[in-house]
Scaffold this motif. Structure first.
Motif, PDB file in Angstrom:
ATOM      1  N   SER A  22       0.649  -1.455   0.329  1.00 33.45           N
ATOM      2  CA  SER A  22      -0.136   0.292  -0.030  1.00 33.45           C
ATOM      3  C   SER A  22       0.505   0.595  -0.314  1.00 33.45           C
ATOM      4  N   HIS A  23       0.501   2.761  -0.083  1.00 29.77           N
ATOM      5  CA  HIS A  23       1.072   3.673  -0.728  1.00 29.77           C
ATOM      6  C   HIS A  23       1.819   4.008   0.990  1.00 29.77           C
ATOM      7  N   ASP A  24       2.914   4.248   0.805  1.00 30.10           N
ATOM      8  CA  ASP A  24       3.605   4.974   2.062  1.00 30.10           C
ATOM      9  C   ASP A  24       3.832   3.395   3.403  1.00 30.10           C
ATOM     10  N   TRP A  25       3.418   2.074   2.456  1.00 29.56           N
ATOM     11  CA  TRP A  25       3.542   0.680   3.815  1.00 29.56           C
ATOM     12  C   TRP A  25       4.700   1.125   4.400  1.00 29.56           C
ATOM     13  N   ARG A 112       9.168  -9.101  14.087  1.00 30.16           N
ATOM     14  CA  ARG A 112       9.093 -10.431  12.689  1.00 30.16           C
ATOM     15  C   ARG A 112       8.835 -10.750  11.446  1.00 30.16           C
ATOM     16  N   LEU A 113       7.660 -10.204  11.114  1.00 29.41           N
ATOM     17  CA  LEU A 113       6.433  -9.791  10.228  1.00 29.41           C
ATOM     18  C   LEU A 113       6.543  -8.713   9.424  1.00 29.41           C
ATOM     19  N   VAL A 114       7.032  -7.725   9.969  1.00 25.61           N
ATOM     20  CA  VAL A 114       7.133  -6.476   9.914  1.00 25.61           C
ATOM     21  C   VAL A 114       8.535  -6.319   9.009  1.00 25.61           C
ATOM     22  N   GLY A 115       9.790  -6.877   9.619  1.00 22.00           N
ATOM     23  CA  GLY A 115      10.906  -7.133   9.427  1.00 22.00           C
ATOM     24  C   GLY A 115      11.100  -8.185   7.733  1.00 22.00           C
ATOM     25  N   ASP A 116      10.548  -9.456   7.748  1.00 28.02           N
ATOM     26  CA  ASP A 116      10.006 -10.407   6.802  1.00 28.02           C
ATOM     27  C   ASP A 116       9.569  -9.472   5.394  1.00 28.02           C
ATOM     28  N   ALA A 117       8.755  -8.498   5.668  1.00 26.35           N
ATOM     29  CA  ALA A 117       7.779  -7.757   4.795  1.00 26.35           C
ATOM     30  C   ALA A 117       8.808  -6.518   3.904  1.00 26.35           C
ATOM     31  N   LEU A 118       9.794  -5.996   4.709  1.00 28.47           N
ATOM     32  CA  LEU A 118      10.630  -5.082   4.463  1.00 28.47           C
ATOM     33  C   LEU A 118      11.615  -5.998   3.911  1.00 28.47           C
TER      34      LEU A 118
END
Length: 126
Positions: A22-25, A112-118
């Motif tokens: 999404s925009h700016d996530w 962990r989820l945010v890091g994996d997505a990044l």
């Protein structure tokens, strides 16, 4: 199913962070991760410029907090009476530490989820 698809459907995804794609996530992810590390790290441009590195550092920070809370929880009954802490306060602190440990475990999963997505986004950008 891709990692990003798994991430967006997880109940552990932090509500403060927009969904990947999404925009700016990534900006919302970075802002959320910055809140998890000590304020003195805000001055390090390396962390600001690399959201993946920031996520890794936030994950390490949460893991260390969990270790500290476990030590406090495991040693409360043995050490606090010697410090003159009342039994009722010891029991209350044990409940507090147990609750904090549960919250930190949820936070660790979210980081962990945010890091994996990044990391997934960074890998696709290469």
């Amino acid at each position: 199913m891709s990692q990003t698809t798994l991430t967006t459907h997880s109940p552990d995804w932090p509500c403060q962070v927009k969904r990947p794609g999404s925009h700016d996530w990534e900006r919302t992810a970075t802002r959320w991760l910055h809140d998890l590390v000590p304020a003195r790290y805000a001055g390090y441009a390396t962390l600001t410029r690399s959201p993946v590195l920031l996520a890794r550092h936030a994950q390490l920070q949460v893991q260390h907090e969990m270790r500290a809370v476990r030590v406090a929880l495991e040693t409360s009954r043995a050490e606090l009476p010697g410090l003159g802490v009342a039994e009722a306060v010891i029991e209350t602190s044990i409940r507090m530490y147990a609750g904090e440990l549960r919250q930190l475990a949820r936070l660790a999963r979210a980081v962990r989820l945010v890091g994996d997505a990044l990391a997934h986004g960074a890998a696709r950008a290469r």
